[in-house]
Design an enzyme around this catalytic site. Structure first.
Site: not given
Ligand code: NAD
Ligand code: UD1
Length: 346
Positions: A15, A62, A128, A152, A156, A180, A298
């Site tokens: 993503y 991988d 994160s 998780y 981080k 993020y 939460d």
């Molecule tokens: P995502 O799952 O869409 O992207 C991660 C990608 O890494 C995927 O395409 C997956 O196939 C690949 N991957 C996983 N393990 C691998 C491996 N061992 N070798 C090669 N490829 C591998 O997730 P995202 O939302 O794009 O998140 C990207 C990064 O940002 C992650 O490290 C995630 O922990 C961090 N992050 C995401 C969020 C969020 O809410 N989306 C928030 C904070 C931090």
């Molecule tokens: C999630 C991750 C957290 C990550 C963060 C940033 C979990 C438990 N935590 O938390 O590790 O760092 O995203 O991307 O997954 N909510 C509802 N209904 C739903 C889904 C969510 O009410 O169906 C509420 C939650 O209670 C929260 C808010 O929406 O108050 C956001 O939720 P979510 O998108 O899951 O993000 P985080 O809780 O911040």
């Protein structure tokens, strides 16, 4: 292959990775992607190629495969790494901690070894806001205390510690930890976006699935938090703004050494009901919802102090909540099943 200056993007088919690959190309960088497709589809990269006209070198491996990784470093002149590849589902990490530690920490080791072997000094890490745990005060500055409440989050935090220690012993390295907040939305083209497998855990993809008719209603997790309307408050950030933050970090890193940590958020907190209302305004869709019990683990409220990123990186988020909702919906409505219906090769 001719050797040119390139950025290795691990997890670049995912993503945030796919949006960052697009932004890198648009800002004149040459990304090379490695992804094992464990949580993504090659289709995202095909679409980035369509949007940019660029050809993206892609390796389906991988990152723990150190031989495979080494061959990528041998064939390209890698200048820097943006490391997204990791597992990211909090609940799953509680059930399968070993898989999370192995993938998220083990993968980091292989990359750091390659940096040593191939003389790469620039590293950008996807951290994160989860590392802040339940912060005492909002907005949360980078100097706030850190803690993790699930495997998780531990991965981080541990990765940040490993990077700190290794960078201390490599004075010419430059590392950015980008913490993020809540990435949402999609590229305004509607060609790439978030494609969660199964039932989404996160709020925005759940809302878009309600809007598209895949799910009947949103369950709002709790309305008795000490927030302006009782529902949980978060700092939602448009994924395109987030992607741009990575380019800002890359360009800053060229001028400094050591480890630098930045919050990437908007600095604004929005409640669950604020998001529902913004989505309805932006899309004209009605989102039925029911208030249910709070989700275990939460927190009430988290939003970023973004002053460091703004002052040091010269970066700040530009999109507002309605634009995030508009683009999330644009993506979901054009791709009701995500990338599922597409197939192809890069
Ligand atoms: P995502 O799952 O869409 O992207 C991660 C990608 O890494 C995927 O395409 C997956 O196939 C690949 N991957 C996983 N393990 C691998 C491996 N061992 N070798 C090669 N490829 C591998 O997730 P995202 O939302 O794009 O998140 C990207 C990064 O940002 C992650 O490290 C995630 O922990 C961090 N992050 C995401 C969020 C969020 O809410 N989306 C928030 C904070 C931090
Ligand atoms: C999630 C991750 C957290 C990550 C963060 C940033 C979990 C438990 N935590 O938390 O590790 O760092 O995203 O991307 O997954 N909510 C509802 N209904 C739903 C889904 C969510 O009410 O169906 C509420 C939650 O209670 C929260 C808010 O929406 O108050 C956001 O939720 P979510 O998108 O899951 O993000 P985080 O809780 O911040």
């Amino acid at each position: 292959m001719t050797k040119e200056s390139q950025i290795l993007v691990t997890g670049g088919a995912g993503y945030i990775g796919s949006h960052t690959v697009l932004e890198l190309i648009q800002q004149g960088y040459s990304p090379v992607v490695v992804d094992d497709l464990s949580n993504s589809s090659k289709e995202s990269l095909i679409r980035v190629e369509e949007l940019t006209g660029a050809k993206i070198p892609f390796y389906e491996i991988d990152i723990a495969d150190s031989k495979g990784l080494a061959s990528i470093f041998s064939s390209h002149s890698i200048d820097g790494i943006i490391h997204f590849a990791a597992f990211k589902a909090v609940g799953e990490s509680v059930e399968k901690p070993l898989a999370y530690y192995r993938n998220n920490i083990g993968g980091l080791f292989s990359l750091l070894d390659c940096m040593d072997t191939y003389g790469v000094t620039q590293f950008v890490f996807s951290s994160s806001c989860t590392v802040y745990g339940d912060a005492d005060d909002v907005p949360i500055p980078e100097s706030a205390s850190v803690s993790a409440v699930n495997p998780y989050g531990q991965t981080k935090l541990m990765s940040e510690i490993i990077l700190r220690d290794v960078a201390q012993s490599r004075p010419n390295w430059s590392v950015s930890n980008l913490r993020y907040f809540n990435p949402v939305g999609a590229h305004p083209s509607g060609r790439i976006g978030e494609d969660p497998s199964g039932i989404p855990n996160n709020l925005m993809p759940y809302i878009t699935q309600v809007a598209v008719g895949t799910r009947p209603f949103l369950r709002v997790f709790g309305d008795t938090y000490p927030t302006h309307d009782g529902t949980g408050v978060r700092d939602y950030i448009h994924v395109v703004d987030l992607a741009k933050g990575h380019i800002a970090a890359l360009s800053y890193q060229k001028t400094v050494q050591g480890v630098h940590t930045f919050n990437l958020g908007t600095g604004r907190g929005s409640s669950v009901l604020d998001v529902v209302k913004a989505f309805e305004r932006a899309t004209g869709k009605t989102i039925p919802y029911e208030i249910v019990d709070a989700r275990a683990g939460d927190i009430a409220e988290a939003f970023a102090d973004t002053s460091k990123a703004s002052e040091v990186l010269g970066w700040s988020a530009e999109f507002g909540l309605e634009e995030m909702c508009r683009d999330a919906w644009n993506w979901q409505s054009k791709n009701p099943h995500g990338y599922e219906d597409s197939s192809g090769t890069v």
